[in-house]
Scaffold this active site. Structure first.
Site, PDB file in Angstrom:
ATOM      1  N   CYS A 159       0.839  -1.198   0.000  1.00 59.57           N
ATOM      2  CA  CYS A 159       0.000   0.000   0.000  1.00 59.57           C
ATOM      3  C   CYS A 159       0.873   1.247   0.000  1.00 59.57           C
ATOM      4  O   CYS A 159       1.786   1.372   0.814  1.00 59.57           O
ATOM      5  CB  CYS A 159      -0.920  -0.007   1.225  1.00 59.57           C
ATOM      6  SG  CYS A 159      -1.937   1.482   1.391  1.00 59.57           S
ATOM      7  N   CYS A 175       0.071   3.157   3.640  1.00 61.49           N
ATOM      8  CA  CYS A 175       0.494   2.629   4.949  1.00 61.49           C
ATOM      9  C   CYS A 175       1.502   1.486   4.851  1.00 61.49           C
ATOM     10  O   CYS A 175       2.023   1.032   5.876  1.00 61.49           O
ATOM     11  CB  CYS A 175      -0.725   2.176   5.744  1.00 61.49           C
ATOM     12  SG  CYS A 175      -1.600   0.751   5.038  1.00 61.49           S
ATOM     13  N   CYS A 177      -5.794  -1.912  -0.234  1.00 59.80           N
ATOM     14  CA  CYS A 177      -5.086  -2.225   1.012  1.00 59.80           C
ATOM     15  C   CYS A 177      -5.994  -3.010   1.946  1.00 59.80           C
ATOM     16  O   CYS A 177      -7.183  -2.698   2.108  1.00 59.80           O
ATOM     17  CB  CYS A 177      -4.621  -0.935   1.679  1.00 59.80           C
ATOM     18  SG  CYS A 177      -3.731  -1.220   3.225  1.00 59.80           S
ATOM     19  N   CYS A 182      -6.050  -0.124   5.358  1.00 59.38           N
ATOM     20  CA  CYS A 182      -6.641   1.211   5.236  1.00 59.38           C
ATOM     21  C   CYS A 182      -7.611   1.336   4.074  1.00 59.38           C
ATOM     22  O   CYS A 182      -8.226   2.389   3.878  1.00 59.38           O
ATOM     23  CB  CYS A 182      -5.549   2.268   5.121  1.00 59.38           C
ATOM     24  SG  CYS A 182      -4.647   2.219   3.550  1.00 59.38           S
ATOM     25  N   CYS A 184       8.443 -10.744 -14.638  1.00 57.66           N
ATOM     26  CA  CYS A 184       9.485 -11.162 -15.575  1.00 57.66           C
ATOM     27  C   CYS A 184       9.617 -10.211 -16.761  1.00 57.66           C
ATOM     28  O   CYS A 184      10.720  -9.992 -17.268  1.00 57.66           O
ATOM     29  CB  CYS A 184       9.242 -12.592 -16.048  1.00 57.66           C
ATOM     30  SG  CYS A 184       7.713 -12.845 -16.969  1.00 57.66           S
ATOM     31  N   HIS A 211       6.929 -16.219 -20.703  1.00 59.76           N
ATOM     32  CA  HIS A 211       8.118 -15.843 -19.918  1.00 59.76           C
ATOM     33  C   HIS A 211       9.027 -15.034 -20.835  1.00 59.76           C
ATOM     34  O   HIS A 211       8.917 -15.097 -22.061  1.00 59.76           O
ATOM     35  CB  HIS A 211       8.838 -17.068 -19.372  1.00 59.76           C
ATOM     36  CG  HIS A 211       9.898 -16.739 -18.361  1.00 59.76           C
ATOM     37  ND1 HIS A 211       9.691 -15.841 -17.342  1.00 59.76           N
ATOM     38  CD2 HIS A 211      11.179 -17.170 -18.224  1.00 59.76           C
ATOM     39  CE1 HIS A 211      10.788 -15.753 -16.606  1.00 59.76           C
ATOM     40  NE2 HIS A 211      11.703 -16.541 -17.130  1.00 59.76           N
ATOM     41  N   ASP A 251      18.833 -15.529 -17.175  1.00 60.36           N
ATOM     42  CA  ASP A 251      17.494 -15.260 -16.641  1.00 60.36           C
ATOM     43  C   ASP A 251      17.630 -14.394 -15.397  1.00 60.36           C
ATOM     44  O   ASP A 251      18.004 -14.893 -14.323  1.00 60.36           O
ATOM     45  CB  ASP A 251      16.769 -16.566 -16.296  1.00 60.36           C
ATOM     46  CG  ASP A 251      15.291 -16.333 -16.002  1.00 60.36           C
ATOM     47  OD1 ASP A 251      14.971 -15.308 -15.373  1.00 60.36           O
ATOM     48  OD2 ASP A 251      14.464 -17.172 -16.400  1.00 60.36           O
TER      49      ASP A 251
END
Length: 794
Positions: free
Chosen positions: A241, A244, A273, A276, A299, A326, A343
């Site tokens: 978040c 917060c 969140c 909050c 990725c 990927h 990778d």
């Protein structure tokens, strides 16, 4: 047109098959082939309920939804690999008869010199013929499987070039950003270049290469860049978040803001969140310059940004798009003379079978995109090409080749003829390399892990967990480059003697060692090429000033020296190869930590100053080691001997038992006096339980034959004797070898050592070492594993 859905039973398997009668019976047979691996000419199809044979299209319209498939060799079978080998054996027996007669000629007709030559010729010919038959059999089977897969592709490929083009075309524009000078400069500024250069040179030095070529340095730097990027970039499952900092949950998508589209964010994910309830936006940026700033993503962002870093440092690079979702990077390694897989999400390099063998992916298209064109590099990433072909259903192979060729020509428009000639030559070399890799023998000792990036639930949903094994391989014999470790340990002898001579109290001695550690820490933080630090403030202490000459051997072992400047200031600075200093400083710092700890625990200060664990003299070095297995790239066996705690030998299969063998340099004989074992004690499920140590001597005349097992000691449940030191525990033994369990036929009071063999059972981080117990002893004691290495339960 009639659409049918069949349930096909074959052996113990059930398949669901969707069939359109307009496609014809032959296509139906190929569909069955793709599911069951039974070739069309060996298929017998029956209605499962009434055993009615199915032989044409009309049967498929009228038959029930349940079918039974039987594999029958209804024609003369083609010779299999086993058949070819069988015929080869028959020929071998015939040739053996001829060889037998020739041997008689050789034995009883000594004057027939030609028969000896013919005998050797036939034996060699037999061997080569057998080898050729085996190779040809494998090639025939492979070619036949590929032809059948290509034939199937003619029927099932959708022939949709627009679909393929739409997948690849955006990346063609994407990779051109990597050539932008502004983006490259931004990337370079964010990298600790000198730190990575130092680590690259140290990694080469650990292999004994203290004078690497420019090509070797560039290769090592690229690997350090990969490892640094893996540590510095953050994987995002769901963002924290922004208000917060607590966890969030997905709320769908939102249109991008102008400030987000400015950096190529065409998609924005929304998260709420859990505390909050505020919304957090997660734009999926495509501009690598923005990713250099945010340093987070999945990725796509990882590979996008890392490829920019590679180009920023001058490496020929390209983005690799895997159609099964990927993305990663390839760089051309001048050192290897070929393209190398990297990778960044996994921190793994040069393991192209990671996805097929480790993750368990069913690959179809793997396309490389670079500034000079697009390339089909799927063959680099598979050893099951005929299976991959059956999944390549967007285009036929000729159509795909044409499409990629057209995009490549567009990319190279405007290139000089000389440059085009060079690129085309490289293309030809790569095509040959791809064909070779396709038929290369699979390394069965190599185990590759499942996916590690992303949370477990997400990886499971993608079926990419693979095996829980780590990346490991059979361990080759490796040279231990650790002479500097021995020199550092020996250098503490004059320091301890001076402590006693000057009658320092224990607390004063500890304070001196801590001051020394502070000086070395300052040196370790300074630039490695120009290390220096002032010690004027330290020399204001009269006791340290008087003791400082005793540190000369330690400074010499670190390739450091004292220097008096023209202004009267005293500095410690480099006096030799800076790489050796970089290699040795971590060893000295760990040794000082050990000495401070052991000095504080020493009950008989003064009397026990020159015994273990304080003084570690005559450590054997520069031997070679081999182990049951090792984890790549960091957990190799020599990591157990390099004198630093942070490195370790890792045996992924150690829970089943494992072993280490250490051979002394040049097969020299030494007397074994003592040893040390260390456990990290950081996880009960991995801590060691038992180990067995064997010292094996060899006859001078029988170099290859073990004839005497001199001594063996086994510790059971030794964790009871471990003394905790933070997260590190130690167990010391100072038993003379005469008290060890003798398993040889003769009595030995000293072990003549040439090979050191440790076998482990149970689990854990281990550390062991062998030292001389007697200060100044002429015999040299063996030190094995000074560092942590890990044994894991599977």
């Amino acid at each position: 047109m009639v659409a049918r859905r069949f349930q096909v039973i074959h052996d113990d398997s059930d398949f669901d098959l969707h069939y359109d009668t307009d496609d014809g019976f032959e296509v139906f047979q190929f569909q069955l082939y793709s599911l069951s691996s039974v070739p069309p000419h060996q298929q017998k199809i029956f209605g499962a309920e009434q055993d009615t044979p199915v032989v044409n299209d009309s049967d498929l319209v009228a038959i029930s939804d349940k079918l039974r498939l039987v594999s029958v060799n209804d024609s003369e079978p083609e010779p299999s690999a086993a058949d070819l080998l069988k015929s080869d054996e028959e020929l071998a027996r015939l040739l053996q008869v001829s060889v037998f007669h020739l041997r008689i000629c050789v034995q009883y007709n000594r004057f027939w010199k030609w028969s000896e030559f013919l005998y050797l010729f036939l034996v060699s010919t037999l061997f080569l013929f057998s080898l050729c038959v085996c190779v040809c059999a494998c090639i025939i089977i492979s070619v036949q499987a590929e032809e059948e897969a290509l034939m199937l592709q003619q029927y099932v490929a959708s022939q949709n070039p627009q679909e393929f083009d739409s997948r690849v075309r955006p990346y063609v524009s994407q990779v051109l950003m990597y050539e932008d000078a502004t983006r490259q400069e931004a990337a370079r500024k964010s990298v600790p270049v000198e730190e990575l250069e130092e680590k690259a040179l140290v990694s080469l030095a650990k292999e004994g290469n203290f004078k690497p070529s420019k090509i070797e340095q560039d290769h090592a730097f690229l690997l350090q860049l990969l490892f640094w990027f893996k540590r510095s970039f953050r994987w995002v499952n769901s963002p924290s978040c922004h208000d917060c900092g607590n966890d969030t949950v997905g709320q769908g998508m939102a249109p991008p803001l102008p400030s987000e589209t400015l950096y190529g964010a065409s998609r924005v994910e929304l998260y709420r969140c859990t505390v909050c309830s505020q919304l957090t936006r997660f734009p999926r940026y495509n501009d690598p310059m923005k990713l250099v700033e945010t340093r987070e993503g999945r990725c796509g962002e990882w590979a996008n940004c890392f490829t920019l870093y590679c180009r920023a440092f001058g490496y020929e690079s390209r983005l690799i798009l895997d159609f099964t979702d990927h993305v990663w990077t390839e760089c051309f390694s001048q050192y290897l003379g070929r393209w190398m897989h990297l990778d960044p999400c996994e921190g793994i390099y040069d393991k192209p079978l990671l996805y097929e063998k480790g993750w368990g992916k069913k690959l179809n298209y793997v396309i490389a995109i670079a500034k000079d064109g697009v390339y089909d590099v799927t063959k680099r990433y598979t050893r099951k090409w005929h299976e991959v072909l059956s999944r390549r259903t967007i285009l036929t192979e000729p159509s795909l080749s044409t499409l990629l060729s057209n995009i490549t020509k567009e990319s190279r428009r405007g290139f000089a003829s000389q440059l085009l000639s060079i690129i085309e030559s490289h293309d030809m070399e790569e095509n040959k390399e791809l064909e070779r890799s396709l038929h290369a023998e699979d390394d069965k000792s190599l185990s590759l892990p499942g996916r590690r990036s992303g949370n477990e639930e997400w990886r499971k949903s993608r079926l990419e967990m693979g095996s829980d094994k780590l990346s490991s391989s059979a361990c080759p014999v490796r040279l231990c480059v650790d002479e500097h470790v021995t020199r550092i340990y020996n250098a503490f002898q004059p320091i301890l003697y001076q402590f006693v001579g000057e009658e320092l109290t224990k607390s004063e001695a500890v304070e001196v060692l801590r001051t020394t550690k502070g000086i070395l820490l300052d040196l370790s933080k300074s630039p490695y090429k120009t290390r220096r630090t002032s010690i004027d403030s330290v020399l204001e202490n009269p006791k340290f000033q008087k003791l400082f000459p005793s540190f000369d051997d330690l400074l010499c072992a670190l390739f450091l020296g004292k220097k008096l400047n023209t202004d009267g200031r005293v500095e410690i600075c480099l006096v030799g190869d800076p790489v050796v200093t970089s290699l040795a400083l971590p060893v000295a710092l760990d040794a000082l930590d050990d000495m401070i700890y052991n000095l504080n625990k020493c009950e008989n200060y003064g009397k026990d100053m020159f015994l273990l664990p304080l003084l570690k003299l005559n450590r054997i070095h520069s031997g070679s080691a081999i182990a049951s297995s090792e984890e790549l790239p960091f957990g190799i066996i020599t990591s157990a001997f390099d004198g630093t705690r942070m490195s370790k030998w890792e045996e992924p299969n150690g829970g089943r038992g494992c072993w280490v063998v250490y051979r002394t340099f040049d097969n020299k004989m030494f007397e074994l006096a003592a040893y040390e074992l260390m456990s990290a004690n950081d996880a009960p499920e991995r801590d060691p339980m038992d180990c067995e140590l064997s010292c094996i001597s060899f006859s001078i005349k029988q170099v290859l034959c073990i004839h005497d097992l001199a001594a063996c000691v086994t510790f059971s449940g030794f964790l009871k004797g471990v003394v905790m030191m933070g997260s590190v525990g130690r167990f010391w033994t100072s038993k003379p070898l005469s008290s060890l369990k003798t398993v040889s036929s003769a009595e030995h009071t000293q072990s003549v050592l040439q090979v050191f063999h440790v076998m482990f059972s149970g689990l854990g981080f281990w550390q062991s070492e062998i030292f001389s117990l007697i200060p100044g002893c002429k015999s040299v004691a063996l030190t094995s594993m000074q560092n942590l290495y890990e044994i894991r339960r599977l």
